[in-house]
Design an enzyme around this catalytic site. Structure first.
Site, mmCIF file in Angstrom:
data_model
loop_
_atom_site.group_PDB
_atom_site.id
_atom_site.type_symbol
_atom_site.label_atom_id
_atom_site.label_comp_id
_atom_site.label_asym_id
_atom_site.label_seq_id
_atom_site.Cartn_x
_atom_site.Cartn_y
_atom_site.Cartn_z
ATOM 1 N N ASP A 17 -3.478 -1.219 -5.091
ATOM 2 C CA ASP A 17 -2.833 -0.196 -5.919
ATOM 3 C C ASP A 17 -3.718 1.038 -6.028
ATOM 4 O OD1 ASP A 17 -4.566 -1.944 -7.419
ATOM 5 O OD2 ASP A 17 -3.874 -1.012 -9.265
ATOM 6 N N HIS A 45 -9.701 9.106 -8.639
ATOM 7 C CA HIS A 45 -8.712 9.388 -9.693
ATOM 8 C C HIS A 45 -8.425 10.884 -9.829
ATOM 9 C CE1 HIS A 45 -9.170 5.283 -11.931
ATOM 10 N NE2 HIS A 45 -9.398 5.174 -10.644
ATOM 11 N N GLU A 93 -5.222 -3.538 -10.222
ATOM 12 C CA GLU A 93 -6.599 -3.312 -10.699
ATOM 13 C C GLU A 93 -6.657 -2.130 -11.644
ATOM 14 O OE1 GLU A 93 -10.726 -1.680 -10.765
ATOM 15 O OE2 GLU A 93 -8.894 -0.691 -10.145
ATOM 16 N N GLU A 94 -5.917 -1.089 -11.300
ATOM 17 C CA GLU A 94 -6.000 0.146 -12.085
ATOM 18 C C GLU A 94 -5.385 -0.008 -13.470
ATOM 19 O OE1 GLU A 94 -7.859 2.412 -11.247
ATOM 20 O OE2 GLU A 94 -7.998 2.506 -9.063
ATOM 21 N N ASP A 146 -17.099 -6.647 -4.482
ATOM 22 C CA ASP A 146 -16.006 -5.741 -4.840
ATOM 23 C C ASP A 146 -16.495 -4.307 -4.662
ATOM 24 O OD1 ASP A 146 -13.539 -4.875 -5.739
ATOM 25 O OD2 ASP A 146 -13.822 -5.485 -7.823
ATOM 26 N N ASP A 150 -10.552 4.822 -3.204
ATOM 27 C CA ASP A 150 -10.368 3.885 -4.324
ATOM 28 C C ASP A 150 -9.030 3.175 -4.169
ATOM 29 O OD1 ASP A 150 -10.423 2.542 -6.707
ATOM 30 O OD2 ASP A 150 -10.135 4.312 -7.959
ATOM 31 N N HIS A 185 -8.550 -3.563 -3.907
ATOM 32 C CA HIS A 185 -7.218 -3.505 -4.513
ATOM 33 C C HIS A 185 -6.295 -2.571 -3.744
ATOM 34 C CE1 HIS A 185 -7.991 0.317 -6.737
ATOM 35 N NE2 HIS A 185 -9.223 -0.144 -6.855
HETATM 36 ZN ZN LIG Z 1 -10.836 0.979 -7.604
#
Ligand SMILES: [Zn+2]
Length: 479
Positions: free
Chosen positions: A115, A451, A180-181, A207, A146, A113
């Site tokens: 984003d 994150h 995705e987030e 993934d 990520d 992803h």
């Molecule tokens: Zn991710």
């Protein structure tokens, strides 16, 4: 009589011991065809690191649509062969690429992803999150783990193959979501629906998910390459308590806030049942041959020792989430003034559903534990039941595992239950083999960088990521 009884018991015990020991001794070591990662020209590596750093400088956040447009223009420029050869179909800001191999065999789908999550604790960042700083050892910033890093590493691998005039054995599709987030409804869900309409079936969907981590948590010396074969579900509920508003000088026995506290305390005191789901069982069986004998005896005989193992996993904060549906009260509100009885009080609880749990079983359990006057409802927004479990003995699994094993540090590939969510669940209907693995090697404490502040990737790992995807693109079921 007594003697004979004792003898029988002793014989049975001896037999049991024999069975346990034999099972531990005959454990097969995982037989993987060992593969080496394809080589990558030394001179390409710095340019690849620099392109990743550039990619990090686009703040592809949910509320910054212009950053996605700029990022797409950058991709087209950075990967000219790819954009000349592959067809590209946008879905909003999500990108679906198709690489036609000219062969009629089951294709591979690689997911990542674009984003990234917003930045918190800005003061703690050693380098600004969107500056794309590269120092001696690390590439810093949001997306270096990520998982914009995978978007870039996959495209580097495609570009490297095209530069050499090479084709994949079977078709390759790349799906790079943009939301995705926030659940993937506009990106992954729409791309998956479109692929289903076209009738495309994949041999493998890969993934992000597991990673290479130290084996110490599982009691082994060697690092483990955890390959997700399933992911937990996600449901948030709102608990609401109602009370009589009034003056707090004449309070009832319990206010709405007290009722709510009782509800949360009861749920926490009566957790969902613990047990070994199939992915966790496979994981333990895979690491068993590498264990010291006592643990090996235990892991080889889970039919007998499951309760013991479950208790041990439950006691460790790093493994607790693997064995049951977890609950985390995350939001709380109620009351307007210190001397006014609250008319309502509410709390949000986020549940992560273990395989086998359903929305219905979970809500039944919540309702059973609520005191009178407290109600439960599903909070709107992101919601998912636990994913299907992909087999851990397929050719597709072996294809990923043998490349994971070739990463530095000689990691042992093991199936695993992913406790966080990913876009992969949207693609479940498109393949038997939906796997979740990010080819990077981290220490346990690095997990907080996902994150969290100071997200970064070691420079020397990035070329290996590219080589991993290169290996994947060069393999497939057509040979
Ligand atoms: Zn991710």
């Amino acid at each position: 009589m007594f003697k004979r009884g004792l003898l029988a018991v002793l014989t049975l015990l001896a037999l049991l011991l024999l069975v346990l020991v034999v099972r531990a001794l005959v454990l097969p070591a995982p037989a993987l065809s060992s593969r080496v990662l394809p080589s990558l020209p030394e001179q390409d590596r710095d340019a690849q690191v620099e392109r990743l750093a550039q990619a990090i400088r686009f703040p592809t956040l949910a509320d910054r649509p212009e950053a996605f447009d700029a990022f797409h223009a950058f991709l087209a420029e950075a990967f000219p062969f790819t954009h000349e050869t592959l067809s590209l179909r946008p879905f909003g800001h999500s990108l679906l690429y198709h690489w036609d191999s000219g062969h009629d065999c089951a294709p591979t789908l690689l997911l990542a992803h674009q984003d990234v999550v917003p930045v918190s604790a800005m003061a703690e960042w050693q380098h600004p999150p969107f500056d794309g700083v590269v120092d001696e050892r690390f590439i810093w910033g949001r997306g270096t783990l990520d998982d914009k890093v995978s978007v870039m590493a996959i495209l580097e691998a495609v570009e490297a193959m095209l530069a050499e005039g090479r084709q994949p054995a079977c078709d390759v599709w790349l799906a790079f979501g943009h939301d995705e987030e926030t659940g993937g409804a506009q990106g992954a869900a729409r791309m998956a629906a479109w692929l289903q309409e076209q009738g495309v079936r994949f041999e493998l969907v890969l993934d992000e998910g597991g990673m290479v981590l130290p084996g110490a948590t599982l009691g082994i010396q060697q690092p483990v390459a955890l390959i997700g074969i399933a992911e937990k579900g996600y449901i948030s509920v709102t608990l609401e308590a109602h009370g009589e508003p009034g003056h707090s000088s004449r309070p009832p026995a319990q206010t709405a806030i007290g009722d709510l506290a009782v509800a949360i305390a009861r749920l926490q005191a009566n957790p969902r049942p613990a047990g070994l789901s199939l992915p966790t069982r496979y994981m333990l069986e895979t690491v068993a041959p590498e264990q010291a004998f006592a643990r090996r005896l235990v892991f080889a005989n889970l039919w007998l020792f499951e309760p013991l193992v479950v208790r041990q996993l439950a006691g460790n904060p790093e493994t607790h989430a693997l064995i049951r549906t977890t609950m985390a009260p995350t939001m709380l509100s109620g009351g307007v003034k210190d001397n006014v009885l609250p008319a309502t009080a509410s709390a949000v609880i986020n549940f992560r559903l273990a395989p086998g749990e359903t929305q219905e079983s979970l809500l039944n359990w919540v309702e059973r534990h609520l005191p009178e006057g407290v109600s439960v409802s599903i909070k709107e927004g992101f919601f998912a039941e636990p994913s299907r479990i992909s087999p851990a003995n397929s050719d597709a699994f072996e294809r990923v595992a043998s490349l994971a094993q070739a990463l530095p540090g000689d990691p042992l590939p093991a199936p695993f239950l992913m406790i966080a969510g990913s876009d992969a669940r949207h693609y479940q209907a498109l393949s038997e083999n939906v796997l979740r693995f990010l080819p990077v090697s981290l220490q346990q404490q690095d997990i907080a960088r996902f994150h969290g502040p100071n997200e970064r990737l070691a420079r020397n790992q990035y070329p290996d990521m590219v080589r991993f995807y290169l290996g994947l693109l060069s393999s497939g079921s057509a040979q």
